[in-house]
Design a protein around this motif. Structure first.
Motif, PDB file in Angstrom:
ATOM      1  N   THR A 239       0.581  -0.874   0.150  1.00 35.01           N
ATOM      2  CA  THR A 239       0.336   0.240   0.076  1.00 35.01           C
ATOM      3  C   THR A 239       0.856   1.284   0.218  1.00 35.01           C
ATOM      4  O   THR A 239       2.097   1.131   0.343  1.00 35.01           O
ATOM      5  CB  THR A 239      -0.166   0.208   1.465  1.00 35.01           C
ATOM      6  OG1 THR A 239      -0.246   0.446   2.385  1.00 35.01           O
ATOM      7  CG2 THR A 239      -1.702  -1.436   1.089  1.00 35.01           C
ATOM      8  N   ASP A 240       0.201   2.323  -0.239  1.00 30.48           N
ATOM      9  CA  ASP A 240       1.051   3.304  -0.136  1.00 30.48           C
ATOM     10  C   ASP A 240       1.603   3.685   1.194  1.00 30.48           C
ATOM     11  O   ASP A 240       2.767   4.214   1.335  1.00 30.48           O
ATOM     12  CB  ASP A 240      -0.167   4.706  -0.427  1.00 30.48           C
ATOM     13  CG  ASP A 240      -0.467   4.901  -1.670  1.00 30.48           C
ATOM     14  OD1 ASP A 240       0.519   3.985  -2.610  1.00 30.48           O
ATOM     15  OD2 ASP A 240      -1.442   5.870  -2.610  1.00 30.48           O
TER      16      ASP A 240
ATOM     17  N   GLY B 178       5.181   3.080   1.889  1.00 27.92           N
ATOM     18  CA  GLY B 178       7.055   3.555   1.765  1.00 27.92           C
ATOM     19  C   GLY B 178       7.753   3.933   3.015  1.00 27.92           C
ATOM     20  O   GLY B 178       8.885   4.191   2.221  1.00 27.92           O
TER      21      GLY B 178
ATOM     22  N   GLU C 230       8.784   8.444  -5.410  1.00 28.11           N
ATOM     23  CA  GLU C 230       8.275   7.302  -5.459  1.00 28.11           C
ATOM     24  C   GLU C 230       7.298   6.963  -4.500  1.00 28.11           C
ATOM     25  O   GLU C 230       6.270   6.144  -4.192  1.00 28.11           O
ATOM     26  CB  GLU C 230       8.093   6.469  -6.824  1.00 28.11           C
ATOM     27  CG  GLU C 230       9.195   5.168  -6.787  1.00 28.11           C
ATOM     28  CD  GLU C 230      10.537   6.015  -6.707  1.00 28.11           C
ATOM     29  OE1 GLU C 230      11.557   4.709  -6.821  1.00 28.11           O
ATOM     30  OE2 GLU C 230      10.455   6.741  -7.079  1.00 28.11           O
TER      31      GLU C 230
ATOM     32  N   ALA D  69       4.404   7.534  -2.393  1.00 29.87           N
ATOM     33  CA  ALA D  69       2.615   6.694  -2.471  1.00 29.87           C
ATOM     34  C   ALA D  69       3.435   5.773  -3.747  1.00 29.87           C
ATOM     35  O   ALA D  69       2.629   5.244  -4.856  1.00 29.87           O
ATOM     36  CB  ALA D  69       2.028   8.233  -3.511  1.00 29.87           C
TER      37      ALA D  69
ATOM     38  N   THR E 168       0.573   3.801  -5.468  1.00 27.21           N
ATOM     39  CA  THR E 168      -0.496   4.242  -6.417  1.00 27.21           C
ATOM     40  C   THR E 168       0.377   4.556  -7.464  1.00 27.21           C
ATOM     41  O   THR E 168       0.223   4.524  -9.143  1.00 27.21           O
ATOM     42  CB  THR E 168      -0.662   5.497  -5.824  1.00 27.21           C
ATOM     43  OG1 THR E 168      -1.350   5.402  -5.268  1.00 27.21           O
ATOM     44  CG2 THR E 168      -1.039   6.319  -7.382  1.00 27.21           C
ATOM     45  N   HIS E 169       1.869   4.474  -7.485  1.00 28.17           N
ATOM     46  CA  HIS E 169       3.062   5.111  -8.680  1.00 28.17           C
ATOM     47  C   HIS E 169       2.590   4.153  -9.871  1.00 28.17           C
ATOM     48  O   HIS E 169       2.838   3.592 -10.984  1.00 28.17           O
ATOM     49  CB  HIS E 169       4.539   5.369  -7.924  1.00 28.17           C
ATOM     50  CG  HIS E 169       5.522   4.425  -9.216  1.00 28.17           C
ATOM     51  ND1 HIS E 169       5.365   6.147  -9.847  1.00 28.17           N
ATOM     52  CD2 HIS E 169       6.324   3.842  -9.565  1.00 28.17           C
ATOM     53  CE1 HIS E 169       6.686   5.454 -10.868  1.00 28.17           C
ATOM     54  NE2 HIS E 169       6.944   4.570 -10.333  1.00 28.17           N
TER      55      HIS E 169
END
Length: 180
Positions: free
Chosen positions: A10-11, A14, A41, A44, A47-48
Motif C-alpha cells: 500500500t502507499d 513507502g 515514488e 505513494a 499508486t506509482h
C-alpha cells in the motif's frame, strides 16, 4: 523461513520500503540514499506502480516489512511488446537466504506470465554482486553493456533479461530460484 507473508503493498508501505533500500545501500561503499532527491515514488509507492500498470508486493514478518519487489510493463523502447520489468527488489539482510526473494520472484513471474509477457527485464547496480548471482540462478541472463544513472551514487547498472515462453505460457524449463 516460512513465517512471512507476501501481500500487495500500500502507499503506507513507502517508509518501510525506503528503510529496506537505505539498509541495502549502506552495505556498499559509495551508495547514497536520498529519498527526496531520487526516490519520490516511495511517497505513494503502490499508486506509482499501479499508474504504470504494475504492482508492488512486500514480504512481511510480524509487523516488519522484510522484502519488496515491483513489476510493471517495461518503458524501454527496444523491449518486445508486453515485456515486464522488475523494480525495487530488496530483502532485509536478516531475511536473506530464507526464501523471501524466491517467493517474491514467483509472484512476479506468475504476474508476467498471466499478462502474456514474452520476457522480464531488470537493471541492477554493478556493485550488487550477490544480487547478480541470485538473478542468474533465477534464469536471468546478463546482457551486454551497462548504463550510467547520473545519480548521487554514481551508479552504473547491468541489464538482465529472462525470456518467457510464447504468449506468457508457463515455462517448464525456467529455473526455480533457490537462495543459498
Amino acid at each position: 523461513m516460512t513465517d512471512f507473508l507476501i501481500r500487495p503493498a500500500t502507499d503506507a508501505d513507502g517508509d518501510a520500503i525506503a528503510a529496506l533500500i537505505e539498509a541495502a545501500f549502506s552495505e556498499y561503499d559509495g551508495c547514497i540514499f536520498d529519498r527526496a532527491a531520487e526516490f519520490p515514488e516511495l511517497d505513494a509507492v503502490a499508486t506509482h506502480f499501479a499508474g504504470r500498470g504494475g504492482i508492488i508486493w512486500v514480504a512481511q514478518s510480524g509487523p516488519d516489512v522484510i522484502g519488496s519487489l515491483a513489476v510493471a510493463p517495461s518503458a524501454n523502447e527496444d523491449a518486445p511488446a508486453g515485456t515486464m520489468e522488475l523494480f525495487k527488489v530488496y530483502v532485509a539482510r536478516t531475511a536473506r537466504r530464507r526464501g523471501v526473494a524466491r517467493v517474491l520472484f514467483e509472484h512476479a513471474f506468475a504476474h508476467a506470465e498471466a499478462a502474456g509477457a514474452p520476457e522480464i527485464r531488470l537493471w541492477t547496480d554493478t556493485r550488487f554482486t550477490d544480487a547478480h548471482r541470485f538473478y542468474e540462478r533465477c534464469g536471468f541472463q546478463r546482457q551486454p553493456g551497462a548504463r550510467e544513472l547520473h545519480d548521487l551514487s554514481d551508479t552504473w547498472e547491468y541489464p538482465y533479461r529472462l525470456a518467457l515462453t510464447a504468449a506468457g505460457a508457463p515455462n517448464p524449463s525456467r529455473p526455480v530460484p533457490i537462495e543459498s
